[in-house]
Design an enzyme around this catalytic site. Structure first.
Site, PDB file in Angstrom:
ATOM      1  N   GLU A  96      47.592  47.324  36.307  1.00 32.79           N
ATOM      2  CA  GLU A  96      48.465  46.253  36.791  1.00 32.79           C
ATOM      3  C   GLU A  96      48.598  45.171  35.720  1.00 32.79           C
ATOM      4  O   GLU A  96      47.738  45.048  34.835  1.00 32.79           O
ATOM      5  CB  GLU A  96      47.844  45.697  38.088  1.00 32.79           C
ATOM      6  CG  GLU A  96      48.498  44.504  38.713  1.00 32.79           C
ATOM      7  CD  GLU A  96      49.941  44.697  39.178  1.00 32.79           C
ATOM      8  OE1 GLU A  96      50.760  45.098  38.322  1.00 32.79           O
ATOM      9  OE2 GLU A  96      50.246  44.399  40.340  1.00 32.79           O
ATOM     10  N   ASP A  97      49.680  44.406  35.799  1.00 29.76           N
ATOM     11  CA  ASP A  97      49.825  43.289  34.855  1.00 29.76           C
ATOM     12  C   ASP A  97      49.001  42.078  35.304  1.00 29.76           C
ATOM     13  O   ASP A  97      48.205  41.544  34.545  1.00 29.76           O
ATOM     14  CB  ASP A  97      51.315  42.928  34.651  1.00 29.76           C
ATOM     15  CG  ASP A  97      52.079  42.675  35.957  1.00 29.76           C
ATOM     16  OD1 ASP A  97      51.493  42.808  37.053  1.00 29.76           O
ATOM     17  OD2 ASP A  97      53.274  42.340  35.883  1.00 29.76           O
ATOM     18  N   ASP A 100      47.391  38.638  41.712  1.00 31.47           N
ATOM     19  CA  ASP A 100      47.592  37.277  42.197  1.00 31.47           C
ATOM     20  C   ASP A 100      46.988  37.188  43.606  1.00 31.47           C
ATOM     21  O   ASP A 100      45.781  37.012  43.738  1.00 31.47           O
ATOM     22  CB  ASP A 100      49.111  37.017  42.163  1.00 31.47           C
ATOM     23  CG  ASP A 100      49.495  35.602  42.504  1.00 31.47           C
ATOM     24  OD1 ASP A 100      48.917  34.672  41.934  1.00 31.47           O
ATOM     25  OD2 ASP A 100      50.385  35.422  43.356  1.00 31.47           O
ATOM     26  N   PHE A 149      52.009  30.214  35.853  1.00 30.74           N
ATOM     27  CA  PHE A 149      53.033  31.247  35.910  1.00 30.74           C
ATOM     28  C   PHE A 149      53.223  31.751  34.484  1.00 30.74           C
ATOM     29  O   PHE A 149      53.558  30.974  33.582  1.00 30.74           O
ATOM     30  CB  PHE A 149      54.360  30.736  36.492  1.00 30.74           C
ATOM     31  CG  PHE A 149      55.260  31.891  36.824  1.00 30.74           C
ATOM     32  CD1 PHE A 149      55.120  32.576  38.022  1.00 30.74           C
ATOM     33  CD2 PHE A 149      56.189  32.346  35.903  1.00 30.74           C
ATOM     34  CE1 PHE A 149      55.912  33.691  38.299  1.00 30.74           C
ATOM     35  CE2 PHE A 149      56.988  33.459  36.177  1.00 30.74           C
ATOM     36  CZ  PHE A 149      56.841  34.129  37.379  1.00 30.74           C
ATOM     37  N   ARG A 162      60.062  40.055  29.147  1.00 29.34           N
ATOM     38  CA  ARG A 162      59.121  41.183  29.162  1.00 29.34           C
ATOM     39  C   ARG A 162      58.783  41.669  27.754  1.00 29.34           C
ATOM     40  O   ARG A 162      57.722  42.228  27.516  1.00 29.34           O
ATOM     41  CB  ARG A 162      59.706  42.372  29.947  1.00 29.34           C
ATOM     42  CG  ARG A 162      59.819  42.146  31.439  1.00 29.34           C
ATOM     43  CD  ARG A 162      60.095  43.461  32.147  1.00 29.34           C
ATOM     44  NE  ARG A 162      60.596  43.294  33.491  1.00 29.34           N
ATOM     45  CZ  ARG A 162      59.835  43.106  34.578  1.00 29.34           C
ATOM     46  NH1 ARG A 162      58.530  43.061  34.469  1.00 29.34           N
ATOM     47  NH2 ARG A 162      60.387  42.970  35.770  1.00 29.34           N
TER      48      ARG A 162
END
Ligand code: IMP
Ligand code: MG
Length: 174
Positions: A96-97, A100, A149, A162
């Site tokens: 996963e990036d 959260d 963020f 990206r």
């Protein structure tokens, strides 16, 4: 417009990928693993990780969309693209990036667990642990971050950024 402050440089990310790769190699010495990348955010991380991990690896992708994220607590996650291959009996590492709230990873690890893999591990480049709403912990974590963020290195803001080779912190301006 937004301004992007560098949080992790290309060099720091390379070091981080190496560190995570060594942990995975130590845990799965001599075994085959299947990397499952969560599209799209994890595409760059999984490609670097796959090059760095010196084991027999297979790569597959899965895609989900989450509804009401950040504005509601519904936590509904919908599967958009499933894996192409069966994972029964395999060593699966979900890549996963960012974790959260944890809802995405919880949904996917529960879903894939039903398919009887030999093992399932969770790997994330970034972890915002303070934001967690469900009890889930990644086995391999690149960096713990504050509630920033972020964008870059696969991660987007409205589909932008990206392609940046670094991870940046988005600062919204006027
Ligand atoms: P979770 O289900 O709340 O853990 O959400 C994880 C997903 O939200 C990640 O896969 C990202 O796509 C997205 N996300 C969370 N934080 C950020 C961020 O700082 N920048 C961009 N996307 C984010
Ligand atoms: Mg994502």
């Amino acid at each position: 417009m937004e301004k992007i402050d560098v949080l992790y440089t290309e060099e720091q990310i390379k070091e981080c990928v190496k560190r995570v790769a060594r942990q995975i190699e130590a845990d799965f010495d001599g075994e085959e693993i299947v990397f499952v990348g969560i599209l799209k955010g994890a595409f760059m991380f999984i490609s670097d990780l796959a090059r760095e991990v010196n084991l027999n690896t297979k790569i597959d992708f899965i895609s989900v969309s989450s509804y009401g994220q950040k504005t509601t607590s519904s936590g509904v996650v919908k599967l958009i693209k499933d894996l192409d291959n069966d994972i029964a009996g395999k060593n699966v590492i979900i890549v996963e990036d960012i974790v959260d709230t944890g809802l995405t990873l919880k949904y996917l690890s529960d879903l894939l667990q039903q398919r009887k893999p030999k093992t399932i591990k969770l790997c994330t480049l970034l972890d915002k642990e303070s934001r967690r709403q469900v009890n889930i912990k990644a086995d391999y974590v690149g960096f713990q971050i504050k509630d920033y963020f972020v964008v870059g290195y696969g991660i987007d803001y409205a589909q932008k950024y990206r392609g940046l080779p670094y991870v940046g912190h988005v600062i919204l301006e006027g």
